[in-house]
Design a protein around this motif. Structure first.
Motif, PDB file in Angstrom:
ATOM      1  N   ALA A 197       0.826  -1.219   0.000  1.00 49.51           N
ATOM      2  CA  ALA A 197       0.000   0.000   0.000  1.00 49.51           C
ATOM      3  C   ALA A 197       0.855   1.262   0.000  1.00 49.51           C
ATOM      4  CB  ALA A 197      -0.909  -0.018   1.221  1.00 49.51           C
ATOM      5  N   LYS A 198       2.066   1.144   0.520  1.00 48.72           N
ATOM      6  CA  LYS A 198       2.956   2.319   0.565  1.00 48.72           C
ATOM      7  C   LYS A 198       3.258   2.805  -0.858  1.00 48.72           C
ATOM      8  CE  LYS A 198       3.944   2.336   5.047  1.00 48.72           C
ATOM      9  NZ  LYS A 198       3.045   3.138   5.805  1.00 48.72           N
ATOM     10  N   ASN A 199       3.299   1.861  -1.805  1.00 51.26           N
ATOM     11  CA  ASN A 199       3.553   2.256  -3.194  1.00 51.26           C
ATOM     12  C   ASN A 199       2.372   3.035  -3.766  1.00 51.26           C
ATOM     13  OD1 ASN A 199       6.135   1.182  -3.363  1.00 51.26           O
ATOM     14  ND2 ASN A 199       5.322  -0.878  -3.774  1.00 51.26           N
ATOM     15  N   LEU A 200       1.148   2.627  -3.401  1.00 53.35           N
ATOM     16  CA  LEU A 200      -0.036   3.377  -3.846  1.00 53.35           C
ATOM     17  C   LEU A 200       0.006   4.779  -3.231  1.00 53.35           C
ATOM     18  CD1 LEU A 200      -2.738   3.463  -5.322  1.00 53.35           C
ATOM     19  CD2 LEU A 200      -3.821   2.429  -3.313  1.00 53.35           C
ATOM     20  N   GLU A 201       0.388   4.849  -1.980  1.00 55.72           N
ATOM     21  CA  GLU A 201       0.509   6.166  -1.332  1.00 55.72           C
ATOM     22  C   GLU A 201       1.553   7.025  -2.027  1.00 55.72           C
ATOM     23  OE1 GLU A 201       1.050   5.265   2.994  1.00 55.72           O
ATOM     24  OE2 GLU A 201      -0.636   6.673   3.041  1.00 55.72           O
ATOM     25  N   LYS A 202       2.664   6.391  -2.404  1.00 57.16           N
ATOM     26  CA  LYS A 202       3.754   7.146  -3.036  1.00 57.16           C
ATOM     27  C   LYS A 202       3.327   7.664  -4.412  1.00 57.16           C
ATOM     28  CE  LYS A 202       8.472   6.791  -4.605  1.00 57.16           C
ATOM     29  NZ  LYS A 202       9.696   6.028  -4.691  1.00 57.16           N
ATOM     30  N   ILE A 203       2.744   6.787  -5.215  1.00 52.96           N
ATOM     31  CA  ILE A 203       2.326   7.180  -6.569  1.00 52.96           C
ATOM     32  C   ILE A 203       1.300   8.321  -6.494  1.00 52.96           C
ATOM     33  CG2 ILE A 203       1.048   6.370  -8.625  1.00 52.96           C
ATOM     34  CD1 ILE A 203       3.821   5.172  -8.494  1.00 52.96           C
TER      35      ILE A 203
END
Ligand code: SAM
Length: 261
Positions: A197-203
């Motif tokens: 989920a951290k990648n979704l937050e980052k994007i």
């Protein structure tokens, strides 16, 4: 007489009809229930009347936690602590129902934490949560609207969300300055397979950093202008972040993960 603490977002819901309608939103009898920020226990006592199997509450305010322990004796488990520091999935061994008239200063932080910590198996059946209306509007926003953004994309990734009603300040003591909204969240059976989920937050952070600017800059920052990805997802770089639908953000995150693995 209760002296309320603004720093803990204490606006107690006092409208009896609304309190009753909140506990009638789901079946409680024989189920395990968690309440966040029970405060003076207005909702707590109505939940108890519905005979939950186990009932745990998390209250940060030491004075209120002590009162809850005295008032409800051994009928509920009172955790005098900070919901942001508690591992929610370890509290019960079965799926639970969660209620909370959340402290508005940390409501998005609570929701974001729960979503980003989620594993494939959900620890809850439903979340019945009160937010400041402006935050609820951002959670349930539609693509192309000015409320649509990071919180919408993260919230709708794994959760179905339904707005139940808006509530005016007069229903609370002390009266908040803003309207509130009650939302019900239930797990999605089928959600887009993003690894972290951290990648979704980052994007979404990079895309929505400049929400009025066109997509070109954030796209280039993440994907170095890779034309293949533009064609694959049919992205028009002249659009703005709010014009890309949910699915596209999930797919772009997956692509980002694939490129890095
Ligand atoms: N549920 C009660 C009601 O509706 O009357 C109170 C709701 S009030 C908006 C928010 C409650 O959350 C307060 O009782 C406050 O002390 C508590 N609270 C604030 N920050 C908290 C935190 N980090 N962890 C747990 N409880 C918190």
């Amino acid at each position: 007489m209760i002296i309320t603490k603004k720093s803990l977002g204490q606006n107690f819901l006092i409208d009896k009809e609304i309190l009753k309608s909140i506990v009638n939103l789901t079946s409680i009898e024989g189920k395990s229930v968690l309440e966040i920020g029970p405060g003076t226990g207005n909702l707590t006592s109505l939940i108890l009347e519905k005979k939950p199997k186990q009932f745990c509450v998390i209250e940060k305010d030491n004075d209120l936690a002590e009162k809850l322990i005295n008032n409800f004796e051994n009928k509920i488990k009172v955790i005098n602590g900070d919901v942001l520091k508690i591992e929610e999935n370890l509290l019960f061994s079965e799926k639970i129902k969660v209620f909370g008239n959340l402290p508005y200063n940390i409501s998005t932080e609570i929701l974001t934490k729960w979503i980003t910590n989620l594993k494939d198996d959900f620890w809850f059946d439903c979340l019945i949560l009160m937010f400041q209306k402006e935050v609820a509007d951002r959670i349930i926003a539609k693509t192309n609207s000015s409320d649509y953004g990071r919180l919408t994309i993260l919230s709708k990734w794994k959760l179905n969300i339904k707005k139940i009603l808006d509530i005016k300040p007069v229903s609370f003591y002390p009266k908040p300055k803003v309207d509130s909204s009650l939302l019900v969240f239930t797990p999605k059976n089928d959600f887009y397979p993003i690894k972290n989920a951290k990648n979704l937050e980052k994007i979404t952070r990079i895309f929505f950093n400049h929400r009025r600017k066109m997509l070109k800059k954030p796209f280039n920052q993440i994907f170095s202008g890779d034309q293949r990805i533009l064609n694959k997802f049919k992205i028009d770089l002249n659009l703005r972040p709010q014009n890309l639908d949910l699915e596209t953000y999930y797919k772009l995150t997956k692509e980002y993960e694939n490129l890095r693995s």
